[in-house]
Design a protein around this motif. Structure first.
Motif, PDB file in Angstrom:
ATOM      1  N   ASN A 140       0.781  -1.226   0.291  1.00  0.00           N
ATOM      2  CA  ASN A 140      -0.035  -0.056   0.165  1.00  0.00           C
ATOM      3  C   ASN A 140       0.835   1.243   0.054  1.00  0.00           C
ATOM      4  OD1 ASN A 140      -2.410  -1.463   0.310  1.00  0.00           O
ATOM      5  ND2 ASN A 140      -2.159  -1.812   2.389  1.00  0.00           N
ATOM      6  N   MET A 141       0.396   2.211  -0.832  1.00  0.00           N
ATOM      7  CA  MET A 141       1.219   3.342  -1.136  1.00  0.00           C
ATOM      8  C   MET A 141       0.609   4.722  -0.718  1.00  0.00           C
ATOM      9  SD  MET A 141       4.309   2.504  -1.626  1.00  0.00           S
ATOM     10  CE  MET A 141       5.179   1.029  -2.093  1.00  0.00           C
ATOM     11  N   VAL A 142       1.027   5.768  -0.217  1.00  0.00           N
ATOM     12  CA  VAL A 142       0.496   7.186  -0.157  1.00  0.00           C
ATOM     13  C   VAL A 142       1.475   8.048  -0.686  1.00  0.00           C
ATOM     14  CG1 VAL A 142      -1.225   6.652   1.840  1.00  0.00           C
ATOM     15  CG2 VAL A 142       1.122   7.242   2.266  1.00  0.00           C
ATOM     16  N   TYR A 143       0.937   9.052  -1.278  1.00  0.00           N
ATOM     17  CA  TYR A 143       1.796  10.100  -1.912  1.00  0.00           C
ATOM     18  C   TYR A 143       1.420  11.507  -1.271  1.00  0.00           C
ATOM     19  CZ  TYR A 143       1.652   6.424  -5.316  1.00  0.00           C
ATOM     20  OH  TYR A 143       1.993   5.021  -5.826  1.00  0.00           O
ATOM     21  N   THR A 144       2.557  12.246  -0.847  1.00  0.00           N
ATOM     22  CA  THR A 144       2.447  13.530  -0.169  1.00  0.00           C
ATOM     23  C   THR A 144       1.716  14.611  -1.113  1.00  0.00           C
ATOM     24  OG1 THR A 144       4.679  14.189  -0.502  1.00  0.00           O
ATOM     25  CG2 THR A 144       4.231  13.239   1.529  1.00  0.00           C
ATOM     26  N   THR A 145       1.182  15.413  -0.517  1.00  0.00           N
ATOM     27  CA  THR A 145       0.298  16.248  -1.314  1.00  0.00           C
ATOM     28  C   THR A 145       0.578  17.854  -1.258  1.00  0.00           C
ATOM     29  OG1 THR A 145      -1.702  16.354  -0.184  1.00  0.00           O
ATOM     30  CG2 THR A 145      -1.649  14.732  -1.965  1.00  0.00           C
ATOM     31  N   LYS A 146       1.453  18.168  -0.201  1.00  0.00           N
ATOM     32  CA  LYS A 146       1.691  19.328   0.232  1.00  0.00           C
ATOM     33  C   LYS A 146       3.372  19.824  -0.087  1.00  0.00           C
ATOM     34  CE  LYS A 146      -2.321  19.898   3.274  1.00  0.00           C
ATOM     35  NZ  LYS A 146      -2.732  20.183   4.481  1.00  0.00           N
ATOM     36  N   ASP A 147       3.723  20.774   0.164  1.00  0.00           N
ATOM     37  CA  ASP A 147       5.099  21.351  -0.124  1.00  0.00           C
ATOM     38  C   ASP A 147       5.898  20.632   0.787  1.00  0.00           C
ATOM     39  OD1 ASP A 147       4.337  22.556  -2.337  1.00  0.00           O
ATOM     40  OD2 ASP A 147       4.520  24.754  -1.593  1.00  0.00           O
ATOM     41  N   SER A 148       5.376  20.461   2.197  1.00  0.00           N
ATOM     42  CA  SER A 148       6.259  20.103   3.333  1.00  0.00           C
ATOM     43  C   SER A 148       5.398  19.363   4.273  1.00  0.00           C
ATOM     44  CB  SER A 148       6.840  20.995   3.984  1.00  0.00           C
ATOM     45  OG  SER A 148       7.597  20.840   5.062  1.00  0.00           O
ATOM     46  N   VAL A 149       5.549  17.768   4.447  1.00  0.00           N
ATOM     47  CA  VAL A 149       4.721  17.190   4.917  1.00  0.00           C
ATOM     48  C   VAL A 149       5.387  16.638   6.103  1.00  0.00           C
ATOM     49  CG1 VAL A 149       3.126  15.083   4.921  1.00  0.00           C
ATOM     50  CG2 VAL A 149       3.012  16.575   3.099  1.00  0.00           C
ATOM     51  N   THR A 150       4.992  16.767   7.524  1.00  0.00           N
ATOM     52  CA  THR A 150       5.503  16.154   8.291  1.00  0.00           C
ATOM     53  C   THR A 150       5.151  14.522   8.987  1.00  0.00           C
ATOM     54  OG1 THR A 150       4.057  17.419  10.117  1.00  0.00           O
ATOM     55  CG2 THR A 150       6.206  18.259   9.469  1.00  0.00           C
ATOM     56  N   ILE A 151       6.223  13.926   9.250  1.00  0.00           N
ATOM     57  CA  ILE A 151       5.751  12.557   9.724  1.00  0.00           C
ATOM     58  C   ILE A 151       6.266  12.475  11.270  1.00  0.00           C
ATOM     59  CG2 ILE A 151       6.458  10.081   9.453  1.00  0.00           C
ATOM     60  CD1 ILE A 151       7.248  10.716   6.749  1.00  0.00           C
TER      61      ILE A 151
ATOM     62  N   THR B  69       2.448  14.650  -8.682  1.00  0.00           N
ATOM     63  CA  THR B  69       3.811  15.016  -9.193  1.00  0.00           C
ATOM     64  C   THR B  69       4.638  15.438  -8.210  1.00  0.00           C
ATOM     65  OG1 THR B  69       2.554  15.798 -11.048  1.00  0.00           O
ATOM     66  CG2 THR B  69       4.567  16.890 -10.936  1.00  0.00           C
ATOM     67  N   SER B  70       6.109  14.930  -8.506  1.00  0.00           N
ATOM     68  CA  SER B  70       7.161  15.262  -7.402  1.00  0.00           C
ATOM     69  C   SER B  70       7.496  16.868  -7.590  1.00  0.00           C
ATOM     70  CB  SER B  70       8.543  14.436  -7.776  1.00  0.00           C
ATOM     71  OG  SER B  70       8.041  13.048  -7.508  1.00  0.00           O
ATOM     72  N   SER B  71       7.720  17.286  -6.491  1.00  0.00           N
ATOM     73  CA  SER B  71       8.254  18.523  -6.621  1.00  0.00           C
ATOM     74  C   SER B  71       9.886  18.769  -7.042  1.00  0.00           C
ATOM     75  CB  SER B  71       8.584  19.417  -5.139  1.00  0.00           C
ATOM     76  OG  SER B  71       7.130  19.384  -4.319  1.00  0.00           O
ATOM     77  N   THR B  72      10.276  19.764  -7.814  1.00  0.00           N
ATOM     78  CA  THR B  72      11.357  20.012  -8.554  1.00  0.00           C
ATOM     79  C   THR B  72      12.002  21.405  -8.157  1.00  0.00           C
ATOM     80  OG1 THR B  72      10.459  20.770 -10.692  1.00  0.00           O
ATOM     81  CG2 THR B  72      10.636  18.376 -10.140  1.00  0.00           C
TER      82      THR B  72
ATOM     83  N   VAL C  27      17.251  27.640   2.046  1.00  0.00           N
ATOM     84  CA  VAL C  27      16.311  29.099   2.345  1.00  0.00           C
ATOM     85  C   VAL C  27      14.997  28.580   3.302  1.00  0.00           C
ATOM     86  CG1 VAL C  27      16.858  29.553   0.150  1.00  0.00           C
ATOM     87  CG2 VAL C  27      14.874  28.209   0.168  1.00  0.00           C
ATOM     88  N   PHE C  28      14.650  29.576   3.793  1.00  0.00           N
ATOM     89  CA  PHE C  28      13.752  29.599   5.089  1.00  0.00           C
ATOM     90  C   PHE C  28      12.319  29.250   4.124  1.00  0.00           C
ATOM     91  CE2 PHE C  28      10.525  32.039   7.687  1.00  0.00           C
ATOM     92  CZ  PHE C  28      10.612  31.070   8.529  1.00  0.00           C
ATOM     93  N   GLY C  29      11.501  28.551   4.843  1.00  0.00           N
ATOM     94  CA  GLY C  29      10.303  27.985   3.975  1.00  0.00           C
ATOM     95  C   GLY C  29       9.404  29.223   4.008  1.00  0.00           C
ATOM     96  N   GLY C  30       9.435  30.378   5.277  1.00  0.00           N
ATOM     97  CA  GLY C  30       8.476  31.042   5.293  1.00  0.00           C
ATOM     98  C   GLY C  30       8.500  32.137   3.926  1.00  0.00           C
ATOM     99  N   LEU C  31       9.699  32.070   3.497  1.00  0.00           N
ATOM    100  CA  LEU C  31      10.070  33.141   2.262  1.00  0.00           C
ATOM    101  C   LEU C  31      10.080  32.570   0.815  1.00  0.00           C
ATOM    102  CD1 LEU C  31      12.480  35.586   4.090  1.00  0.00           C
ATOM    103  CD2 LEU C  31      10.151  36.126   3.463  1.00  0.00           C
ATOM    104  N   SER C  32       9.707  31.201   0.810  1.00  0.00           N
ATOM    105  CA  SER C  32      10.026  30.319  -0.407  1.00  0.00           C
ATOM    106  C   SER C  32       8.956  29.493  -0.513  1.00  0.00           C
ATOM    107  CB  SER C  32      11.326  29.812  -0.406  1.00  0.00           C
ATOM    108  OG  SER C  32      11.541  29.133   0.589  1.00  0.00           O
ATOM    109  N   GLU C  33       8.686  28.735  -1.456  1.00  0.00           N
ATOM    110  CA  GLU C  33       7.560  27.710  -1.617  1.00  0.00           C
ATOM    111  C   GLU C  33       8.127  26.506  -2.471  1.00  0.00           C
ATOM    112  OE1 GLU C  33       3.881  29.356  -2.789  1.00  0.00           O
ATOM    113  OE2 GLU C  33       4.579  29.891  -4.890  1.00  0.00           O
ATOM    114  N   VAL C  34       7.681  25.281  -2.232  1.00  0.00           N
ATOM    115  CA  VAL C  34       8.215  24.371  -3.240  1.00  0.00           C
ATOM    116  C   VAL C  34       7.057  24.139  -4.384  1.00  0.00           C
ATOM    117  CG1 VAL C  34       8.749  21.826  -3.618  1.00  0.00           C
ATOM    118  CG2 VAL C  34       9.366  23.194  -1.483  1.00  0.00           C
ATOM    119  N   LYS C  35       7.485  24.098  -5.692  1.00  0.00           N
ATOM    120  CA  LYS C  35       6.472  23.697  -6.677  1.00  0.00           C
ATOM    121  C   LYS C  35       6.852  22.436  -7.311  1.00  0.00           C
ATOM    122  CE  LYS C  35       4.684  27.693  -6.966  1.00  0.00           C
ATOM    123  NZ  LYS C  35       3.019  27.941  -6.909  1.00  0.00           N
TER     124      LYS C  35
END
Length: 225
Positions: free
Chosen positions: A89-100, A157-160, A217-225
């Motif tokens: 079974n697999m799941v895929y993260t859907t947000k820029d930064s997902v915590t485990i 889609t994976s972030s690049t 780079v600080f996540g508060g001033l950047s985002e993953v696409k």
């Protein structure tokens, strides 16, 4: 006189023979009754024993089934130090930064952070007060919990890339105490490498500039696409 004696002796012989014939069936009948009574007594003693043995065998079989069931349940729980059985079974993260997390709520310690599109194998699920959580495989020996709202069961889609949302420093490490490598203006596109949450709970992205310079780079001033 001799003739009379002969007659008397013959009569006695006939009487004895007749008596023997008459008495023999009675003796045989008595013996048969004793044997029959003995057989019935033995049977009456054996039957309860057979019944008891059958009951004990049934109880033993049931106990063996219960023991086997308990062993299966114990095995399914697993030892905390032993990884659970493998799953497809697999799941895929859907947000820029997902915590485990180490447990199935966000109040538990963060043990890993994954970017959008990360594929994770899950081995268990749990419905907590906050919703459904998946127990995922972080590494060959480490397992943690990820919230269902942060993942999908279908591939994403994976972030690049990392896009700066303001002027931000590219640093050597994932805190402001690290040295500044360079300052990036708003709208700069960087190659995304990984995500990290530091001890302060801050999200930082490891990225690389078009010139090949790697930093954080600080996540508060950047985002993953």
């Amino acid at each position: 006189m001799k003739k009379k004696n002969i007659l008397v002796a013959g009569a006695l012989t006939v009487g004895i023979g007749t008596g023997a014939l008459l008495s023999t069936p009675q003796v045989m009948s008595a013996s048969s009754n004793v044997v029959l009574a003995s057989v019935e007594w033995v049977t009456s003693q054996i039957n309860p024993v057979k019944t008891k043995v059958t009951e004990l065998e049934t109880k033993l079989a049931n106990q063996e089934k219960e023991i086997a069931s308990l062993k299966t349940q114990i095995a399914s729980l697993g030892n905390p130090s032993t990884p659970p059985a493998q799953s497809t079974n697999m799941v895929y993260t859907t947000k820029d930064s997902v915590t485990i997390h180490s447990g199935a709520t966000r109040s538990y310690k963060v043990i890993a952070t994954k970017p959008k599109g990360t594929k994770l194998e899950f081995v268990d699920t749990f419905n907590s007060s906050t919703g459904l959580w998946y127990r995922v495989k972080v590494s060959s020996t480490v397992y943690g919990w990820i919230f269902s709202g942060d993942v999908s069961t279908t591939a994403t889609t994976s972030s690049t890339s990392v896009i700066t949302t303001g002027d931000v420093h590219l640093r050597k490490g994932a805190t402001t105490s690290y040295a500044i490598l360079q300052t990036l203006p708003k709208g700069t596109t960087l190659k995304y490498i990984s995500t990290f949450v530091n001890s302060k709970g801050e999200t930082w992205y490891n990225a690389q500039t078009s010139a090949g310079v790697k930093g954080w780079v600080f996540g508060g001033l950047s985002e993953v696409k």
